[in-house]
Design a protein around this motif. Structure first.
Motif, PDB file in Angstrom:
ATOM      1  N   ARG A 155      69.853  76.240  31.787  1.00  0.00           N
ATOM      2  CA  ARG A 155      71.237  76.406  31.084  1.00  0.00           C
ATOM      3  C   ARG A 155      71.074  76.852  29.525  1.00  0.00           C
ATOM      4  N   GLY A 156      69.841  77.530  29.515  1.00  0.00           N
ATOM      5  CA  GLY A 156      69.619  78.102  28.061  1.00  0.00           C
ATOM      6  C   GLY A 156      69.143  77.079  27.158  1.00  0.00           C
ATOM      7  N   GLU A 157      68.780  75.837  27.711  1.00  0.00           N
ATOM      8  CA  GLU A 157      68.205  74.817  26.728  1.00  0.00           C
ATOM      9  C   GLU A 157      66.758  74.909  26.856  1.00  0.00           C
ATOM     10  N   GLN A 158      66.202  74.408  25.685  1.00  0.00           N
ATOM     11  CA  GLN A 158      64.867  74.311  25.676  1.00  0.00           C
ATOM     12  C   GLN A 158      64.324  72.938  25.328  1.00  0.00           C
ATOM     13  N   ILE A 159      63.633  72.038  26.249  1.00  0.00           N
ATOM     14  CA  ILE A 159      63.770  70.678  26.133  1.00  0.00           C
ATOM     15  C   ILE A 159      62.048  70.477  26.470  1.00  0.00           C
ATOM     16  N   LEU A 160      61.348  69.356  25.785  1.00  0.00           N
ATOM     17  CA  LEU A 160      60.019  69.131  26.090  1.00  0.00           C
ATOM     18  C   LEU A 160      60.295  67.521  26.206  1.00  0.00           C
ATOM     19  N   LEU A 161      59.526  66.976  27.416  1.00  0.00           N
ATOM     20  CA  LEU A 161      59.274  65.378  27.497  1.00  0.00           C
ATOM     21  C   LEU A 161      57.968  65.041  27.108  1.00  0.00           C
ATOM     22  N   TYR A 162      58.045  63.757  26.353  1.00  0.00           N
ATOM     23  CA  TYR A 162      56.554  63.452  25.964  1.00  0.00           C
ATOM     24  C   TYR A 162      56.554  61.935  26.337  1.00  0.00           C
ATOM     25  N   GLU A 163      55.482  61.356  26.110  1.00  0.00           N
ATOM     26  CA  GLU A 163      55.091  59.966  26.270  1.00  0.00           C
ATOM     27  C   GLU A 163      55.970  59.155  25.091  1.00  0.00           C
ATOM     28  N   PHE A 164      56.671  58.224  25.296  1.00  0.00           N
ATOM     29  CA  PHE A 164      57.355  57.711  24.353  1.00  0.00           C
ATOM     30  C   PHE A 164      56.313  56.554  23.395  1.00  0.00           C
ATOM     31  N   MET A 165      56.667  56.871  22.182  1.00  0.00           N
ATOM     32  CA  MET A 165      55.845  55.953  20.970  1.00  0.00           C
ATOM     33  C   MET A 165      56.878  55.238  20.457  1.00  0.00           C
ATOM     34  N   PRO A 166      56.781  53.728  20.879  1.00  0.00           N
ATOM     35  CA  PRO A 166      57.816  52.707  20.466  1.00  0.00           C
ATOM     36  C   PRO A 166      57.963  52.403  18.852  1.00  0.00           C
ATOM     37  N   ASN A 167      56.759  52.738  18.125  1.00  0.00           N
ATOM     38  CA  ASN A 167      56.630  52.330  16.698  1.00  0.00           C
ATOM     39  C   ASN A 167      56.917  53.357  15.991  1.00  0.00           C
ATOM     40  N   GLY A 168      57.515  54.304  16.256  1.00  0.00           N
ATOM     41  CA  GLY A 168      57.655  55.570  15.267  1.00  0.00           C
ATOM     42  C   GLY A 168      56.688  56.228  14.853  1.00  0.00           C
ATOM     43  N   THR A 169      56.697  56.710  13.436  1.00  0.00           N
ATOM     44  CA  THR A 169      55.961  57.682  12.695  1.00  0.00           C
ATOM     45  C   THR A 169      55.123  56.802  11.854  1.00  0.00           C
ATOM     46  N   LEU A 170      53.972  57.311  11.542  1.00  0.00           N
ATOM     47  CA  LEU A 170      53.180  56.818  10.230  1.00  0.00           C
ATOM     48  C   LEU A 170      53.902  56.838   9.094  1.00  0.00           C
ATOM     49  N   SER A 171      54.701  57.887   9.037  1.00  0.00           N
ATOM     50  CA  SER A 171      55.457  58.320   7.598  1.00  0.00           C
ATOM     51  C   SER A 171      56.438  57.077   7.483  1.00  0.00           C
ATOM     52  N   GLN A 172      57.214  56.874   8.681  1.00  0.00           N
ATOM     53  CA  GLN A 172      58.141  55.712   8.572  1.00  0.00           C
ATOM     54  C   GLN A 172      57.508  54.317   8.263  1.00  0.00           C
ATOM     55  N   HIS A 173      56.472  54.167   8.642  1.00  0.00           N
ATOM     56  CA  HIS A 173      55.594  52.843   8.163  1.00  0.00           C
ATOM     57  C   HIS A 173      55.107  52.758   6.603  1.00  0.00           C
ATOM     58  N   LEU A 174      54.554  54.001   6.352  1.00  0.00           N
ATOM     59  CA  LEU A 174      54.214  54.061   4.884  1.00  0.00           C
ATOM     60  C   LEU A 174      55.406  54.032   3.716  1.00  0.00           C
ATOM     61  N   HIS A 175      56.544  54.617   4.173  1.00  0.00           N
ATOM     62  CA  HIS A 175      57.589  54.844   3.133  1.00  0.00           C
ATOM     63  C   HIS A 175      58.630  53.963   3.362  1.00  0.00           C
ATOM     64  N   GLY A 176      58.551  52.666   4.028  1.00  0.00           N
ATOM     65  CA  GLY A 176      59.257  51.612   4.190  1.00  0.00           C
ATOM     66  C   GLY A 176      60.736  51.887   4.956  1.00  0.00           C
ATOM     67  N   GLU A 177      60.573  52.769   5.624  1.00  0.00           N
ATOM     68  CA  GLU A 177      61.655  53.079   6.652  1.00  0.00           C
ATOM     69  C   GLU A 177      61.498  52.435   8.071  1.00  0.00           C
ATOM     70  N   ARG A 178      60.378  51.654   8.182  1.00  0.00           N
ATOM     71  CA  ARG A 178      60.173  50.928   9.564  1.00  0.00           C
ATOM     72  C   ARG A 178      59.098  49.813   9.430  1.00  0.00           C
ATOM     73  N   GLY A 179      59.541  48.671   9.824  1.00  0.00           N
ATOM     74  CA  GLY A 179      58.457  47.581   9.882  1.00  0.00           C
ATOM     75  C   GLY A 179      58.499  47.082   8.274  1.00  0.00           C
ATOM     76  N   GLU A 180      57.449  46.031   8.084  1.00  0.00           N
ATOM     77  CA  GLU A 180      57.262  45.528   6.825  1.00  0.00           C
ATOM     78  C   GLU A 180      56.293  45.802   5.993  1.00  0.00           C
ATOM     79  N   GLY A 181      55.475  46.993   6.634  1.00  0.00           N
ATOM     80  CA  GLY A 181      54.225  47.567   5.878  1.00  0.00           C
ATOM     81  C   GLY A 181      52.990  47.471   6.834  1.00  0.00           C
TER      82      GLY A 181
END
Length: 648
Positions: A383-409
């Motif tokens: 239907r004209g969509e472009q979608i990729l499926l990856y393995e799910f990473m439950p703990n987000g990104t390194l950026s989120q952990h380093l910059h206080g957006e996720r977890g306690e550090g």
């Protein structure tokens, strides 16, 4: 002669195609539609949002009902909703009516209306309990002579949270009712009256001082929205009985309307068939493209239908959305017959460039295999969509952990382990794959964290296979500001050493906890690469260590941080020939990590002092030592060259 039942049928078809016939304003959301002037595109005077199944007003309020004068919204009880959300109930074409009261929390002064105990709200009305016992809820209403509440007066309320709303329902002829969790808004059109034939223009005194609006109402015997730009007014079929259709004015009107509707339906049907043909043709081409790509790449990833993806993500609901990047939005979902959760990347820019990005990513990821590279699990080109499926990473990104957006550090040992794993993955692309692959967009937000806090490199959309020198020359924007190789602005060339530079910025992020680019810092410190090169080169690295890891830091950690800082300094050299290879970077980080994990650092207590013996010393010479502070006149050309990289 037209029987009553036959005359009624075209009107039913007309209602179904009303959103197609209206030009410039899409009024369909899922399986339902809204009346003009409401709609879901830029051509609609009163624009709503569509979450796939229902209409949403700005601010995330679900639309319960729309009448000829009002909009009924759902405002469920929420203990943490900011008060500013109340201002979304006012717009250029709508405002709250005096039949509402707002329930507010954390007010700095008593509300002019009332104060109600939290216990009464939560227990008596079966709403959500907020705060401690004794935490009161204030209610606000403005029963003035004005037709609508004032946005300006509402904005002056000294409260921090909007809990819910109360709506008064009823009139002099019906039983009054108080409805919690709903709000009533009145709406109007601005400007001069633009009503259709057989409609009357009714002026509306809006909540804006000196400003009048209007609404259109169909005359008796006619039905519709009454607007010239909408569906207008049509003969109301119910006003004519079956016997009246045999002769007279009602019969002539029925014949005329039926003819008009038949022509409109024919045009709408042809337009719909053309649209359907074009969509199927586009989908067929996309399907052929993806099948050809998978065949060329010799990969066997599953190809899913758009219906499968919709079911997996609950129609791409906001609850399943995890983030939005430059090329698409990521959702979590569960595919039919698959017990695991997957990450669904839905490409937003569905043009030639984005098709090249996604096909390139499929080809590259399918050709490599490494424990620290994210796995591609499937794709969808339906239907004209472009979608990729990856393995799910439950703990987000390194950026989120380093910059206080996720977890306690993250601890330093965790950061060092993530750095080593990331370096190994990039080194694998550079050295173990033939021909080599250059990622070209290494950054902390493209380093995903799994359930064991292991690292996986993602997003190969900009990656290229290493071939000739000229094959990497491009004047198109590449990479991400703050991570981009500074030499790119001179020769427009990205290489393996460009990935090394970007990884050096990631190392600086791990040491400092700062963002690669932050305009909230001093002008000379906006670029993290410049700041890190300056402090490390002058032996003042301790000034920029992340406070989270600097607290109670031991000697091994401090020496380890210095070694990583020295490595980052070399990665950030302006001239690519001065940078180490990614394989060398990975080996150094492995030795540093193993020195901690395998007992390579030995601490010996001698009185009150501690002696540090570094068993796994680095074997790579550095252009600058960070063990001792430099004098200003000792700052070598290496520092000056590196500094120039962020000023170009």
């Amino acid at each position: 002669m037209i029987p009553y039942q036959s005359a009624l049928l075209p009107f039913l078809f007309l209602a179904a195609f009303s959103s197609i016939l209206a030009e410039g304003c899409n009024r369909t959301c899922g399986g339902s539609s809204v009346p003009y002037p409401f709609g879901f595109s830029s051509g609609c005077p009163i624009r709503l949002n569509c979450n796939g199944t229902a209409a949403i007003l700005r601010g995330g309020y679900p639309v319960v009902n729309i009448t000829s004068e009002t909009i009924l919204l759902g405002i469920p009880a929420n203990c943490t909703r900011p008060f500013e959300a109340a201002l979304d109930l006012f717009g250029g074409n709508y405002a709250m009516t005096p039949r509402n009261s707002l329930f507010l929390r954390k007010c700095s002064s008593p509300s002019p209306a009332c104060v109600i105990s939290t216990e009464i709200i939560s227990e008596g009305l079966h709403l959500e309990r907020c705060g401690l016992k004794g935490d009161n809820i204030s209610c606000y209403s403005d029963h003035t002579e004005d037709r609508y509440l004032s946005r300006e007066k509402t904005a002056e309320i000294k409260c921090r949270l909007l809990f819910t709303s109360l709506r008064y329902s009823g009139n002099s002829t019906s039983q009054a009712e108080l409805v919690f969790g709903e709000a009533e808004l009145g709406w109007w059109m601005n400007g001069d009256c633009r009503c259709s034939a057989n409609a009357t223009c009714a002026p509306v005194n809006t909540s804006v001082a000196g400003k009048m609006g209007y609404r259109c109402t169909c005359d008796p015997g006619f039905a519709g929205d009454g607007f010239a730009a909408g569906d207008g007014c049509r003969v109301q079929v119910s006003s004519c009985s079956a016997s009246k259709y045999i002769s007279g004015r009602c019969a002539r009107s029925g014949l005329l309307v039926a003819g008009i509707i038949a022509g409109a339906l024919l045009m709408a049907g042809l337009a719909f068939l053309c649209h359907l043909f074009h969509r199927r043709r586009t989908a067929s081409k996309s399907q052929e493209t993806i099948e050809r790509l998978l065949s060329e790449a010799s990969c066997t990833i599953p190809v899913y239908s758009y219906r499968d993806i919709e079911q997996a993500t609950d129609h791409f609901s906001d609850a399943n959305r995890r983030g939005t990047g430059a090329y698409g939005t990521v959702y979590v979902g569960k595919l039919p017959g698959n017990t695991g959760v997957v990450a669904v990347k839905r490409i937003q820019r569905r043009d030639t460039d984005s098709l090249e990005q996604i096909t390139n990513e499929i080809k590259l990821i399918s050709s490599v295999s490494h424990p620290n590279l994210v796995r591609l699990l499937g794709c969808c080109m339906d239907r004209g969509e472009q979608i990729l499926l990856y393995e799910f990473m439950p703990n987000g990104t390194l950026s989120q952990h380093l910059h206080g957006e996720r977890g306690e550090g993250l601890s330093w040992t965790s950061r060092l382990s993530i750095a080593a794993e990331t370096a190994n993955a990039i080194a694998y692309l550079h050295s173990a794959v033939h021909p080599p692959i250059y990622h070209r967009d290494i950054k902390s937000s493209n380093i995903l964290i799994d359930h064991n806090f292991g690292a996986k490199v993602a997003d190969f959309g900009l990656s290229r296979i290493g071939m000739t020198e000229s094959s990497h020359i491009s004047t198109a924007p590449q990479g991400t500001p703050g991570y981009l190789d500074p030499q790119y602005h001179q020769d427009f060339h990205l290489s393996d050493k460009s990935d090394v530079y970007s990884f050096g910025v990631v190392l600086a992020e791990m040491i400092t906890g700062m963002k690669a680019v932050d305009f909230g810092r001093a002008p000379t410190e906006v670029n993290l690469a410049a700041l890190a090169v300056d402090r490390i080169g002058k032996g003042r690295m301790e000034e920029i260590i992340d406070p989270f890891i600097k607290v109670n830091v031991d000697e091994w950690t401090l020496v380890s941080i210095r070694k990583v800082a020295e490595l980052a300094f070399r990665c950030l050299a302006f001239h690519k020939d001065l940078r180490p290879s990614m394989k060398e970077v990975a080996e150094e980080l492995e030795m540093l990590r193993d020195g901690e994990l395998d007992g390579g650092v030995e601490m010996a207590q001698e009185g009150k002092s501690r002696r540090l013996v570094l068993m796994s010393a680095t074997k790579v010479d550095s252009p600058v030592s960070v063990q001792d502070a430099w004098l200003s006149e000792q700052s070598s050309s290496s520092t000056n060259v590196s500094m120039s990289s962020v000023n170009r």
